[in-house]
Scaffold this active site. Structure first.
Site, PDB file in Angstrom:
ATOM      1  N   SER A  80     -30.953 -95.754  58.004  1.00 48.58           N
ATOM      2  CA  SER A  80     -30.679 -96.848  58.940  1.00 48.58           C
ATOM      3  C   SER A  80     -30.593 -98.183  58.184  1.00 48.58           C
ATOM      4  O   SER A  80     -29.732 -98.344  57.318  1.00 48.58           O
ATOM      5  CB  SER A  80     -31.754 -96.855  60.033  1.00 48.58           C
ATOM      6  N   ASP A 205     -26.684 -88.798  67.245  1.00 47.63           N
ATOM      7  CA  ASP A 205     -27.289 -90.111  67.007  1.00 47.63           C
ATOM      8  C   ASP A 205     -26.751 -91.121  68.025  1.00 47.63           C
ATOM      9  O   ASP A 205     -25.540 -91.279  68.169  1.00 47.63           O
ATOM     10  CB  ASP A 205     -26.942 -90.572  65.584  1.00 47.63           C
ATOM     11  N   HIS A 233     -31.143 -89.697  65.256  1.00 48.10           N
ATOM     12  CA  HIS A 233     -31.176 -90.766  64.268  1.00 48.10           C
ATOM     13  C   HIS A 233     -32.200 -90.520  63.161  1.00 48.10           C
ATOM     14  O   HIS A 233     -32.241 -91.257  62.183  1.00 48.10           O
ATOM     15  CB  HIS A 233     -31.492 -92.093  64.973  1.00 48.10           C
TER      16      HIS A 233
END
Length: 254
Positions: A80, A205, A233
């Site tokens: 991320s 995700d 995610h």
């Protein structure tokens, strides 16, 4: 300032960089498995976990601090927000980077007319809610990472426990991190990258849409793309064996 990190195993070096609001402890089980064949370094970003807070959390200042903990080229795996950090490291400190893996990450997190991503108003709402109730906002953010997965309850407990395992970042650090997610556009860095680079995305995700993979390959045709079926995610929590397999396949390439 002090950057906290933990080292597992021996062999070719890999650096794991966590995402927004988290800390290196989130990697523990994954790192221990990856360390069966490699030297794995798990870092706490400034102001997260046990790393000292810095006056201003920017990609440039963060990378400057992280560059001091590596003594050889390594594969940087960024989850991320950590993917943005890893790309920035490749641009600013190429002597420290041998390859980059963007794990559930997007070089430009905010969607626009020609790029899939998160709606800007969603990030604005997180920023607004942080000042009202920081912990609840973080827990809502964590729930988005695993929303819709069959193992939602189990993963939710893992994420919540990890969040509370270490001190929570200050509101300023969190706001600065959201600013990075909102403003950073590293597409040109990705396009010009001449190192091995991979994107490993969760099929389900809700924060980094899986179609971003094709968009990234369009600007860097050498990008190695893996889609983890049925993952959200945080595939290193929910689909560890599949992710390890994809990583080993990428890292084994000459």
């Amino acid at each position: 300032m002090t950057i906290h990190y933990q080292v597992y195993g021996e062999g070719e070096p890999v650096v794991l960089v966590h995402g927004w609001a988290m800390h290196s402890g989130i990697w523990r089980d994954f790192a221990e498995q990856l360390a069966q064949t490699r030297r794995v370094v798990c870092v706490d970003l400034p102001g997260h976990g046990l790393s000292a807070e810095m006056p201003e959390f920017t990609l440039e200042s963060v990378c400057e601090q992280l560059s001091r903990i590596v003594d050889s080229k390594a594969c940087w795996i960024g989850w991320s927000l950590g993917g943005s950090v890893s790309l920035a490291m490749a641009r600013l400190f190429p002597e420290a980077v041998s390859s980059v893996v963007l794990l559930a990450s997007n070089p430009c997190f905010v969607e626009n007319a020609d790029w899939p991503g998160m709606p800007e108003n969603q990030l604005d709402l997180f920023a607004k809610n942080l000042s009202v109730d920081c912990e609840s906002t973080l827990l809502r953010f964590l729930s988005l990472q695993i929303n819709g997965l069959p193992e939602f309850k189990t993963l939710s407990k893992k994420l919540s426990a990890a969040l509370r395992e270490s001190r929570m970042p200050t509101a300023k650090t969190l706001q600065d991190g959201l600013t990075v997610l909102k403003q950073a556009d590293l597409r040109q860095v990705l396009a010009e990258l001449r190192l091995p680079v991979a994107a490993m995305l969760g099929e389900k995700d809700t924060l980094v849409p899986v179609r971003i993979g094709e968009a990234m390959q369009a600007i860097n045709p050498y990008l190695h793309l893996s889609v983890i079926k049925n993952a959200g995610h945080a595939p290193f929590l929910s689909h560890r064996p599949e992710l390890i397999e994809s990583l080993n396949e990428f890292l084994a390439q000459p």
